[in-house]
Write an enzyme that holds these catalytic residues in place. Structure first.
Site, PDB file in Angstrom:
ATOM      1  N   HIS A   1       0.807  -1.240   0.000  1.00 23.81           N
ATOM      2  CA  HIS A   1       0.000   0.000   0.000  1.00 23.81           C
ATOM      3  C   HIS A   1       0.837   1.286   0.000  1.00 23.81           C
ATOM      4  O   HIS A   1       0.358   2.334   0.445  1.00 23.81           O
ATOM      5  CB  HIS A   1      -0.950  -0.004   1.208  1.00 23.81           C
ATOM      6  CG  HIS A   1      -0.252   0.084   2.538  1.00 23.81           C
ATOM      7  ND1 HIS A   1      -0.758  -0.485   3.686  1.00 23.81           N
ATOM      8  CD2 HIS A   1       0.905   0.662   2.917  1.00 23.81           C
ATOM      9  CE1 HIS A   1       0.071  -0.249   4.697  1.00 23.81           C
ATOM     10  NE2 HIS A   1       1.078   0.451   4.252  1.00 23.81           N
TER      11      HIS A   1
ATOM     12  N   HIS B   1      -2.123   4.556   9.808  1.00 24.69           N
ATOM     13  CA  HIS B   1      -0.757   4.988  10.143  1.00 24.69           C
ATOM     14  C   HIS B   1      -0.798   6.214  11.048  1.00 24.69           C
ATOM     15  O   HIS B   1      -0.375   7.303  10.651  1.00 24.69           O
ATOM     16  CB  HIS B   1       0.020   5.291   8.866  1.00 24.69           C
ATOM     17  CG  HIS B   1       0.180   4.116   7.938  1.00 24.69           C
ATOM     18  ND1 HIS B   1      -0.856   3.636   7.159  1.00 24.69           N
ATOM     19  CD2 HIS B   1       1.243   3.319   7.683  1.00 24.69           C
ATOM     20  CE1 HIS B   1      -0.421   2.594   6.451  1.00 24.69           C
ATOM     21  NE2 HIS B   1       0.843   2.387   6.754  1.00 24.69           N
TER      22      HIS B   1
ATOM     23  N   HIS C   1       9.969  -4.007   4.213  1.00 26.81           N
ATOM     24  CA  HIS C   1      10.424  -2.612   4.220  1.00 26.81           C
ATOM     25  C   HIS C   1      10.677  -2.136   5.640  1.00 26.81           C
ATOM     26  O   HIS C   1      10.071  -2.622   6.585  1.00 26.81           O
ATOM     27  CB  HIS C   1       9.481  -1.668   3.478  1.00 26.81           C
ATOM     28  CG  HIS C   1       8.061  -1.506   3.992  1.00 26.81           C
ATOM     29  ND1 HIS C   1       7.180  -2.546   4.185  1.00 26.81           N
ATOM     30  CD2 HIS C   1       7.370  -0.378   4.312  1.00 26.81           C
ATOM     31  CE1 HIS C   1       6.004  -2.067   4.582  1.00 26.81           C
ATOM     32  NE2 HIS C   1       6.102  -0.755   4.680  1.00 26.81           N
TER      33      HIS C   1
ATOM     34  N   GLU D   1       3.635  -5.549   8.668  1.00 24.20           N
ATOM     35  CA  GLU D   1       2.319  -5.331   8.045  1.00 24.20           C
ATOM     36  C   GLU D   1       1.797  -6.611   7.384  1.00 24.20           C
ATOM     37  O   GLU D   1       0.586  -6.770   7.194  1.00 24.20           O
ATOM     38  CB  GLU D   1       2.400  -4.213   6.985  1.00 24.20           C
ATOM     39  CG  GLU D   1       2.589  -2.824   7.585  1.00 24.20           C
ATOM     40  CD  GLU D   1       2.700  -1.712   6.536  1.00 24.20           C
ATOM     41  OE1 GLU D   1       2.563  -0.543   6.929  1.00 24.20           O
ATOM     42  OE2 GLU D   1       2.931  -1.992   5.342  1.00 24.20           O
TER      43      GLU D   1
HETATM   44  C1  DHB Z   1       6.271   3.676   2.773  1.00 22.85           C
HETATM   45  C2  DHB Z   1       5.665   2.429   2.880  1.00 22.85           C
HETATM   46  C3  DHB Z   1       4.592   2.239   3.744  1.00 22.85           C
HETATM   47  O1  DHB Z   1       3.981   1.033   3.936  1.00 22.85           O
HETATM   48  C4  DHB Z   1       4.096   3.284   4.472  1.00 22.85           C
HETATM   49  O2  DHB Z   1       3.001   3.083   5.210  1.00 22.85           O
HETATM   50  C5  DHB Z   1       4.714   4.537   4.403  1.00 22.85           C
HETATM   51  C6  DHB Z   1       5.806   4.717   3.549  1.00 22.85           C
HETATM   52  C7  DHB Z   1       7.410   3.898   1.842  1.00 22.85           C
HETATM   53  O3  DHB Z   1       7.960   2.956   1.291  1.00 22.85           O
HETATM   54  O4  DHB Z   1       7.774   5.054   1.604  1.00 22.85           O
HETATM   55 FE    FE Z   2       2.336   1.157   5.730  1.00 24.04          FE
END
Ligand code: DHB
Ligand code: FE
Length: 284
Positions: free
Chosen positions: A12, A59, A193, A240
C-alpha cells in the site's frame, strides 16, 4: 447467504498513490509497477463483488498514538479519505456496508475476538492505495468497502496466528449473513520494508518470495511465523504482512474445501522504500 469469493493481497506504499494522483504512472520508474496491476484491474472489473472487506492498517491518521485499537471494524456508511499532510487524496468517498459490518462485529466478537466498533473514521493510504491499484481512477469505487484496521504500528502487534484465526472467524461471520452478497477480502500492507533507523531501506527478496509461497500453499505454516521473524527478516514495517493472514484465513480451503486458484502473482522492487507484493486467490 453471503459468501467470500476471492482474496486480494497487495502492498500500500503511499508514493504509489501520489504517482497515480500526479499522472506519473507511465514514467520509467513507475511503469513496471503499474504494469503488474493491469491484469488485476481487468480481473476486478470482471469479478466486481458487492462488498470488499478491506484489511489494512491506519498509520496514526485516524487513531493517534493516544488510542490504539488492535482490531477495529468500520461500521459507518461512509469514510472520508484522510488528509495525511498534503491534503486528502483526490479519490472517491468510501461507502461502507453498515448492516454487514455490524453483523460481522456481532459474530466475530461472539467468537471471542475483541473488535473496536468504529462509527466515524477517515481512511488513509493503507486503504485508498490498494483501491487505487485495483480500480485505477474511477469517479466512484465499484462497490461497498468495509474498512478493517489492524494495529501494526505500535507494539505489541497481533501475532500472525491470531490474524489467521480471526480470518476464519470473519469467514464464518460472512457466511451467516442472510443476504446473497458476494464478498471479497483483501489483505494489504507489506512486503519487506523498514522506513527508519540503521536498517532503513531494507529489502529481503528471499523472505518475501518464501512468505508468498507459504501464504498461497501452506497458510497455516505462514501463520506460525513469529512476529520477531518479520521484524528481523522483513524490517520493522514488514510486520504489516500479518494482515495478509487475515484475508488468507478467510478462504474456504482453510475450512476443508479445495485449494483456491492462484489467478495472479506479482512482485516488484522498488516502490519508494518498499518491496511491492501482490496476489489474487479465487475460492474453488
Ligand atoms: C512507505 C511504505 C509504507 O507502507 C508506508 O506506510 C509509508 C511509507 C514507503 O515505502 O515510503
Ligand atoms: Fe504502511
Amino acid at each position: 447467504m453471503a459468501h467470500i469469493s476471492a482474496s486480494v493481497f497487495t502492498s500500500h506504499v503511499p508514493a504509489i498513490g501520489a504517482a497515480l494522483d500526479m499522472g506519473k504512472t507511465h514514467e520509467p520508474y513507475w511503469q513496471p509497477l503499474f504494469q503488474g496491476y493491469e491484469y488485476s484491474k481487468q480481473w476486478l472489473k470482471d469479478n466486481t463483488p458487492d462488498v470488499i472487506f478491506l484489511v489494512y492498517n491506519d498509520h496514526a491518521t485516524a487513531f493517534s498514538l493516544e488510542m490504539i485499537p488492535t482490531f477495529a471494524i468500520g461500521c459507518a456508511d461512509q469514510f472520508t479519505p484522510a488528509d495525511e499532510g498534503w491534503g486528502p487524496r483526490p479519490v472517491p468517498m468510501v461507502h461502507g456496508h453498515p448492516a454487514l459490518a455490524s453483523h460481522i462485529a456481532q459474530s466475530v466478537i461472539q467468537q471471542d475476538f475483541d473488535l473496536t466498533i468504529v462509527n466515524k473514521m477517515d481512511v488513509d493510504h493503507g486503504l485508498t492505495v490498494p483501491l487505487s491499484l485495483m480500480c485505477g481512477q474511477p469517479k466512484e469505487w465499484p462497490c461497498k468497502v468495509i474498512p478493517f484496521a489492524v494495529n501494526v504500528v505500535q507494539y505489541p502487534v497481533p501475532s500472525g496466528m491470531r490474524c489467521f484465526k480471526l480470518g476464519q472467524a470473519i469467514r464464518r461471520a460472512v457466511e451467516s449473513f442472510d443476504e446473497p452478497l458476494n464478498v471479497q477480502i483483501w489483505g494489504t500492507g507489506g512486503m519487506s520494508h523498514q522506513l527508519q533507523g540503521a536498517r532503513a531501506g531494507l529489502i529481503n527478496k528471499e523472505f518475501d518470495a518464501k512468505f508468498m509461497d507459504l501464504l498461497i500453499n501452506d497458510p497455516e505454516k505462514a501463520a506460525s511465523i513469529p512476529h520477531i521473524d518479520y521484524v528481523r527478516e522483513a524490517g520493522s514495517e514488514g510486520i504489516e504482512l500479518v494482515m495478509w493472514l487475515i484475508a488468507r484465513g478467510a478462504m474456504s480451503d482453510v475450512n476443508g474445501h479445495p485449494a483456491p486458484k492462484l489467478k495472479h502473482r506479482f512482485y516488484h522492487v522498488p516502490a519508494s522504500n518498499t518491496a511491492v507484493g501482490h496476489a489474487i486467490l479465487e475460492n474453488a
